[in-house]
Design a protein around this motif. Structure first.
Motif, PDB file in Angstrom:
ATOM      1  N   VAL A  38       5.831  -0.360   7.043  1.00 49.06           N
ATOM      2  CA  VAL A  38       4.658  -0.185   6.185  1.00 49.06           C
ATOM      3  C   VAL A  38       3.437  -0.288   7.093  1.00 49.06           C
ATOM      4  O   VAL A  38       3.337  -1.214   7.898  1.00 49.06           O
ATOM      5  N   LEU A  42      -1.518  -1.485   4.692  1.00 48.70           N
ATOM      6  CA  LEU A  42      -0.878  -1.631   3.386  1.00 48.70           C
ATOM      7  C   LEU A  42       0.065  -2.827   3.319  1.00 48.70           C
ATOM      8  O   LEU A  42       0.623  -3.118   2.256  1.00 48.70           O
ATOM      9  N   GLN A  45      -0.103  -5.486   0.558  1.00 49.56           N
ATOM     10  CA  GLN A  45      -0.123  -4.971  -0.816  1.00 49.56           C
ATOM     11  C   GLN A  45       1.186  -5.152  -1.580  1.00 49.56           C
ATOM     12  O   GLN A  45       1.273  -4.804  -2.743  1.00 49.56           O
ATOM     13  N   LEU A  47       4.048  -3.501  -1.558  1.00 49.51           N
ATOM     14  CA  LEU A  47       4.520  -2.255  -2.141  1.00 49.51           C
ATOM     15  C   LEU A  47       6.046  -2.243  -2.178  1.00 49.51           C
ATOM     16  O   LEU A  47       6.701  -2.689  -1.259  1.00 49.51           O
ATOM     17  N   HIS A  51       7.165   2.395  -5.688  1.00 50.61           N
ATOM     18  CA  HIS A  51       5.823   2.911  -5.454  1.00 50.61           C
ATOM     19  C   HIS A  51       5.836   4.153  -4.564  1.00 50.61           C
ATOM     20  O   HIS A  51       4.936   4.985  -4.649  1.00 50.61           O
ATOM     21  N   LEU A  55       3.494   7.460  -5.030  1.00 45.31           N
ATOM     22  CA  LEU A  55       2.534   7.791  -3.972  1.00 45.31           C
ATOM     23  C   LEU A  55       2.849   9.150  -3.348  1.00 45.31           C
ATOM     24  O   LEU A  55       1.933   9.898  -3.006  1.00 45.31           O
ATOM     25  N   LEU A  87      -1.160  -0.687  -8.842  1.00 43.99           N
ATOM     26  CA  LEU A  87      -1.714  -0.112  -7.614  1.00 43.99           C
ATOM     27  C   LEU A  87      -3.233   0.035  -7.673  1.00 43.99           C
ATOM     28  O   LEU A  87      -3.894  -0.020  -6.638  1.00 43.99           O
ATOM     29  N   LYS A  90      -4.698  -3.251  -6.752  1.00 38.32           N
ATOM     30  CA  LYS A  90      -4.568  -3.496  -5.311  1.00 38.32           C
ATOM     31  C   LYS A  90      -5.502  -2.615  -4.486  1.00 38.32           C
ATOM     32  O   LYS A  90      -5.499  -2.675  -3.263  1.00 38.32           O
ATOM     33  N   ILE A  92      -5.393   0.715  -4.267  1.00 37.21           N
ATOM     34  CA  ILE A  92      -4.676   1.846  -3.667  1.00 37.21           C
ATOM     35  C   ILE A  92      -4.896   3.119  -4.476  1.00 37.21           C
ATOM     36  O   ILE A  92      -4.988   4.200  -3.918  1.00 37.21           O
ATOM     37  N   ILE A 117      -1.226   5.901   3.783  1.00 31.63           N
ATOM     38  CA  ILE A 117      -0.090   6.330   2.957  1.00 31.63           C
ATOM     39  C   ILE A 117       0.540   7.582   3.551  1.00 31.63           C
ATOM     40  O   ILE A 117       1.770   7.689   3.641  1.00 31.63           O
TER      41      ILE A 117
END
Length: 161
Positions: A38, A42, A45, A47, A51, A55, A87, A90, A92, A117
């Protein structure tokens, strides 16, 4: 012959050989995907794999409504709404009114997170492009349809337990 297979296709190229090969391959593939780091931007976060699909849709197809995301992800709109809310909190994703219909909300990746991302998803997308490009369109469709059928069969097997 595997128990319950109902037919004997032993030998090179048989169904049991392919099943054996795939049973060895799938865990390695999943393990490699899980090890894709990751991006630092990020990491805090929390994730989850769920997700990634959401995304990916927004990254490749651009901003869209919750209902459009739900249709693409093949889940209920309430599931997508919960993920979008998570998200968004957060930092995002961004939810904004659709200029064409102010009652409708459009979901997008915030510009500050877009590059991180994209970098996170790029290795997987590049690998898929590399292996799918040499295939004819019908072969690509067969491959995707086979993976979908496998997913459905696993879900069905679990329901029967």
């Amino acid at each position: 012959m595997m128990a319950g297979s109902g037919r004997d296709e032993s030998g090179a190229g048989g169904v049991d050989d392919a099943v054996r090969e795939l049973l060895l391959l799938m865990p390695r593939m999943v393990g490699r995907v899980k090890r894709i780091p990751v991006p630092e931007a990020l990491q805090s976060q929390s994730l989850a794999p769920r997700h990634l699909s959401l995304l990916s849709c927004l990254l490749f197809d651009g901003p869209m409504s919750v209902n459009e995301l739900a249709a693409r992800l093949e889940v209920a709109p309430t599931t997508v709404s919960l993920m979008v809310a998570d998200l968004s909190a957060k930092g995002i994703l961004d939810r904004r009114a659709d200029p064409a219909d102010r009652r409708r909300r459009i979901v997008a990746i915030v510009p500050e997170r877009h590059d991180a991302i994209a970098a996170w998803l790029a290795p997987g997308a590049a690998a898929w492009r590399r292996v799918l490009t040499p295939l004819a369109p019908a072969q690509r469709r067969l491959f995707v349809d086979t993976l979908r059928a496998y997913e459905a069969a696993v879900a069905e097997e679990r329901r029967e337990e």
